[in-house]
Design a protein around this motif. Structure first.
Motif, PDB file in Angstrom:
ATOM      1  N   GLY B 267       0.823  -1.212   0.000  1.00 33.84           N
ATOM      2  CA  GLY B 267       0.000   0.000   0.000  1.00 33.84           C
ATOM      3  C   GLY B 267       0.852   1.255   0.000  1.00 33.84           C
ATOM      4  O   GLY B 267       0.608   2.196  -0.752  1.00 33.84           O
ATOM      5  N   TYR B 268       1.889   1.247   0.834  1.00 31.49           N
ATOM      6  CA  TYR B 268       2.806   2.390   0.917  1.00 31.49           C
ATOM      7  C   TYR B 268       3.451   2.662  -0.438  1.00 31.49           C
ATOM      8  O   TYR B 268       3.580   3.802  -0.870  1.00 31.49           O
ATOM      9  N   GLN B 271       1.178   4.309  -2.832  1.00 33.73           N
ATOM     10  CA  GLN B 271       0.921   5.683  -2.434  1.00 33.73           C
ATOM     11  C   GLN B 271       2.110   6.592  -2.724  1.00 33.73           C
ATOM     12  O   GLN B 271       1.986   7.611  -3.383  1.00 33.73           O
ATOM     13  N   ILE B 272       3.271   6.217  -2.199  1.00 31.99           N
ATOM     14  CA  ILE B 272       4.402   7.136  -2.204  1.00 31.99           C
ATOM     15  C   ILE B 272       5.228   7.016  -3.477  1.00 31.99           C
ATOM     16  O   ILE B 272       5.723   8.003  -4.010  1.00 31.99           O
ATOM     17  N   PHE B 275       2.343   6.994  -6.678  1.00 26.82           N
ATOM     18  CA  PHE B 275       1.324   8.043  -6.534  1.00 26.82           C
ATOM     19  C   PHE B 275      -0.063   7.549  -6.930  1.00 26.82           C
ATOM     20  O   PHE B 275      -0.906   8.312  -7.373  1.00 26.82           O
ATOM     21  N   VAL B 277      -3.022   6.740  -5.588  1.00 29.91           N
ATOM     22  CA  VAL B 277      -3.684   6.871  -4.296  1.00 29.91           C
ATOM     23  C   VAL B 277      -4.915   5.978  -4.190  1.00 29.91           C
ATOM     24  O   VAL B 277      -5.179   5.380  -3.140  1.00 29.91           O
ATOM     25  N   ALA B 280      -3.832   2.494  -3.399  1.00 27.81           N
ATOM     26  CA  ALA B 280      -3.315   2.430  -2.027  1.00 27.81           C
ATOM     27  C   ALA B 280      -4.474   2.372  -1.040  1.00 27.81           C
ATOM     28  O   ALA B 280      -4.449   1.594  -0.081  1.00 27.81           O
TER      29      ALA B 280
END
Lengths: 270, 314
Positions: B267-268, B271-272, B275, B277, B280
């Motif tokens: 998930g991280y 997200q990071i 991108f 989202v 995630a």
């Protein structure tokens, strides 16, 4: 036979302790080694200690990161203790509708995975321009610290004999005065214990910190996680910084050693 | 909130407090609950609902969100990386928690003796669980190193082959479990010790006089007092390993080949790093649901065990 059993027990206990102590000793040892000694094959146990790694740590971003960690952890703890003690006292002294449900809901926040709130918090803080600020992490840590504080403090308030508060009521104290002048002073060791656990949790947190900070508000664990540099991994500096970061946690643990069960089990066991 | 509907829980002070209620009393009770629950709602429920909403969009930061309905979830369930991460997370949980419970019980009995210096030994044993998981992972990474690591050195000293920790898909997973066991067995030991402290001494003396076997003693005398602490330990440890992030992140970064990548790490990454989202958010909801199911099962098991031990309803 009995003596033999006794000796065996002591030896076993020492062996268990050694297993948990060794990695900690090894990192302390590593923090006093030079680059060459750190990477030596076979590993060296006896050497001339150097303070160079600690000097390097003090001259890196590490002190700033520790400062960030402390600002965030202390602020979040203060807010959580204030709000947590009010609500814990409320749950302990008053019957409110749906009290069990609300308490269970607070407990369930302990189960909430940090990854679940990372995404929305990231977007909201980005919108508000709060990414990479202390405020963002202080607020987010309150989520976990308040729920912890309510549960643990309720246990401490439950232990205060009601007679003392009754007597204060008869002396003409109003309910807020009873809380401030009778209940809180009696619960002070509980408040201190809870605060120490909130501090430790906030200092140790990583996933939210690494997601919501980039540089300015970076906490110590985030700084330590960026191990890969252009020069490879500087294990000396990392060991020294790790030791410095663990030192206050060790002191905190000694302070709360008699309340570890309560603190670690969310107050479910005493 | 329903402060007005509050009724006195106990006689005495509560009735006295009722008497003193009036206008200021109502405000006092509001002060007790409203700020806390207001903040918690804002920090927990609002983000969770927001995240559920995001998971229905194809949304990369910087671009316009596009409604995809359950598209993220469908993509996720057909993505082999997701299934690998789920498998890895479950493997970590089962392996780490079962080893921690067995060792935790053994160490609990070892730590339950009384002799001078036991206070210090206990303090040493309880220390690991208080440290930052990230820092713990960091120095284990140093110890697991292929060339200069102390672990392989000690293994070869006692005649065992050196192990490619952190490089081989299998051994990297073992390494993550080893680190978790090192850090969290103390937690199980702590709860077991607390349980052992509640065993009545006259029961033990009677058993010794009756020359009961060790197994009989454990089953008949200790077990009833260990059941609740162990279930509690099981609950906390399962939940924490299901959301495990810090130690695999620092030990291996999720590698080699994503074989130590837990659901939280996946998930991280979406997200990071990507991108992505929406994805995630979808993954994080799966973690929430898995943890909810596990929690509910364990709480059901705990509830009968705790009757008469803890009065508050879990």
């Amino acid at each position: 036979m009995k003596i033999l059993k006794r000796v065996l027990g002591v030896v076993l206990a020492l062996f268990v302790a050694a297993m948990f102590l060794f990695p900690l000793l090894w990192v302390v040892l590593a923090s006093f080694k030079t680059k060459l000694e750190l990477l030596a094959v076979p590993p060296v146990f006896i050497f001339q200690p150097t303070l160079q790694n600690y000097i390097n740590a003090f001259n890196s971003d590490f002190p700033m990161q520790v400062r960030n960690s402390l600002i965030i952890a202390i602020s979040s703890t203060v807010i959580s203790i204030i709000l947590g003690s009010l609500t814990a006292y409320g749950f302990s002294r008053y019957a409110i509708k749906g009290s069990d449900f609300l308490q269970f809901w607070i407990l369930s926040l302990r189960m909430l995975p940090a990854i679940a709130v990372v995404v929305p918090f990231y977007l909201v803080f980005r919108m508000l321009g709060l990414l990479d600020t202390h405020i963002a992490l202080i607020l987010v840590y309150c989520l976990f610290n308040i729920s912890f504080a309510v549960w643990v403090l309720k246990g401490f308030f439950d232990e205060i004999p009601l007679e003392l508060e009754e007597a204060a009521m008869l002396d003409g104290y109003s309910p807020p005065q009873v809380f401030l002048r009778v209940a809180l002073p009696l619960a002070r060791s509980g408040l201190a214990t809870t605060a120490v656990f909130c501090l430790i949790q906030s200092l140790n947190e990583f996933l939210l910190a690494v997601s919501l900070t980039t540089r300015v508000a970076e906490t110590a664990p985030v700084g330590l996680s960026k191990v890969q540099t252009l020069m490879g991994v500087d294990w000396g500096l990392l060991s020294a910084a790790s030791v410095l970061f663990m030192l206050p946690i060790v002191i905190f643990t000694i302070i709360v050693r008699n309340e570890l069960v309560r603190g670690m089990s969310f107050g479910r066991m005493k | 909130m329903t402060q007005e509907a509050m009724v006195s829980k106990r006689d005495g002070p509560a009735t006295a407090m009722e008497a003193a209620a009036g206008f200021r009393g109502v405000w006092w009770r509001r002060l007790l609950f409203v700020p806390t629950f207001g903040l918690l709602l804002l920090l927990a429920i609002v983000p969770l609902i927001f995240s559920l909403g995001i998971s229905l969009f194809n949304y990369s930061i910087g671009s316009k969100p596009i409604w995809v309905g359950l598209g993220n979830y469908l993509n996720m369930f057909t993505d082999p990386q997701f299934w690998l991460a789920t498998r890895v997370t479950v493997q970590f949980t089962i392996a780490a928690v079962s080893i921690e419970v067995v060792l935790g019980i053994l160490f609990g009995f070892v730590m339950n003796q009384r002799f001078t210096g036991m206070g210090i030994i206990r303090l040493i044993v309880f220390l690991p669980m208080m440290l930052a998981p990230l820092v713990v992972g960091l120095f284990w990474r140093f110890m697991f190193d292929q060339t200069f690591g102390i672990v392989d050195y000690l293994l070869t000293q006692i005649g065992l082959p050196a192990i490619p920790w952190l490089i081989d898909p299998f051994w990297a997973r073992v390494a993550v479990v080893v680190v978790d066991v090192w850090q969290w067995t103390p937690f199980v030991t702590l709860l077991v010790l607390a349980g052992l402290g509640t065993v009545p001494t006259d029961l033990l003396e009677a058993a010794t006089l009756d020359r009961a076997s060790n197994w009989m003693k454990f089953r008949q005398i200790y077990w009833p007092y260990l059941r609740f602490p162990l279930l509690l330990a099981l609950l906390f440890r399962s939940i924490d390993t299901l959301k495990m992030f810090d130690s695999p992140f620092i030990l291996t970064g999720g590698g080699p080949g994503n074989y130590t990548s837990t659901l939280s790490i996946l998930g991280y990454r979406h997200q990071i790093m990507f991108f992505n989202v929406g994805m995630a958010a979808a993954i994080s909801w799966v973690v929430v649901i898995i943890i909810n199911i596990v929690t509910n099962i364990l709480v059901k098991l705990i509830t009968p065990a705790k009757v008469g031990q803890v009065h508050t309803g879990l």
